[in-house]
Design an enzyme around this catalytic site. Sequence first.
Site, PDB file in Angstrom:
ATOM      1  CE1 TYR A  82      -3.523   2.727   0.611  1.00  0.00           C
ATOM      2  CE2 TYR A  82      -2.286   3.311   2.528  1.00  0.00           C
ATOM      3  CZ  TYR A  82      -3.180   3.706   1.650  1.00  0.00           C
ATOM      4  OH  TYR A  82      -3.936   4.653   1.793  1.00  0.00           O
ATOM      5  CE  LYS A 120      -3.473   5.792  -1.597  1.00  0.00           C
ATOM      6  NZ  LYS A 120      -4.363   6.563  -2.342  1.00  0.00           N
TER       7      LYS A 120
HETATM    8  C1  8X3 Z   1      -4.097   5.735   4.889  1.00  0.00           C
HETATM    9  C2  8X3 Z   1      -3.511   6.514   5.883  1.00  0.00           C
HETATM   10  O1  8X3 Z   1      -2.269   6.353   8.088  1.00  0.00           O
HETATM   11  O2  8X3 Z   1      -3.479   4.307   7.325  1.00  0.00           O
HETATM   12  O3  8X3 Z   1      -3.793   6.304   3.707  1.00  0.00           O
HETATM   13  O4  8X3 Z   1      -1.260   5.025   6.331  1.00  0.00           O
HETATM   14  S1  8X3 Z   1      -2.604   5.602   6.975  1.00  0.00           S
END
Ligand code: 8X3
Length: 256
Positions: free
Chosen positions: A154, A158
């Site tokens: 993930y 990002k």
């Molecule tokens: C999700 C925010 O803080 O869980 O994009 O990585 S976090």
Amino acid sequence: MKDKIVFITGASSGIGEACARKFASQGSKLILNARNITKLDELKSELETKYGVHIYTLPFDVRDKNVVISMLNNLPDEWKNIDVLINNAGLVIGIDKEFEGELNEWDIVIDTNIKGLLTMTRQIVPGMLERGAGHVINIGSIAGEAAYPGGSVYCATKAAVKILTDGLRIDLVDTPLKVTNIKPGMVETNFSVIRYRGNKQVADDFYKGIQPLTGDDVAESVYFAASTPPHVQIAEILVMPTNQATGTISYKKSLE
Ligand code: 8X3
């Protein structure tokens, strides 16, 4: 942002839904996309009644490249001149280590968060360029700043959103178009439930002792970035709860 056409992907819940509410409250015309048409239609009729705005719903999965292209090519004339694209659709499934995760789940996450965003951008920016106006707002994350345990795939998606946002801003530097990366920290939405594979209790427990952001808090940052004067481009906003400092450091009262 009155009468501007704002296209929001992943608008049926969380930050996307909150953006729909915020922009509708300011008189924008909305194109709302999500996979769940029932939820989208409910949101459409609620916001049209409440704010008297026009809303067009487009049900598709941003991973379905050919469907996306066909639906965007066939937008009715009154909806073609998109002013703001909010690339919000995104998810994470699971908190597995990089050597233990499900390959098929990683496909979904990578294809949505990176390739879906790219498909939308590729299809919509040429029209913005022709019209000499437009703004692409990508919903990145604090997760793109550095990897954290159980989040490497993930976080990588990002980080990719950050680089794709910067790259698009570079590619458009000689144009009036703007490009923004909104990077939220902890936000309490259905996103977290999906992260924990539907286990709401674990998702709720994660926020014990800290007041997380709401989708509405993030939508305020998105709206701020979208509504600056033509010569002002907000490149990035990193927004997090007051008791969060980084992707891995936060202060939770109940854990003292
Ligand atoms: C999700 C925010 O803080 O869980 O994009 O990585 S976090």
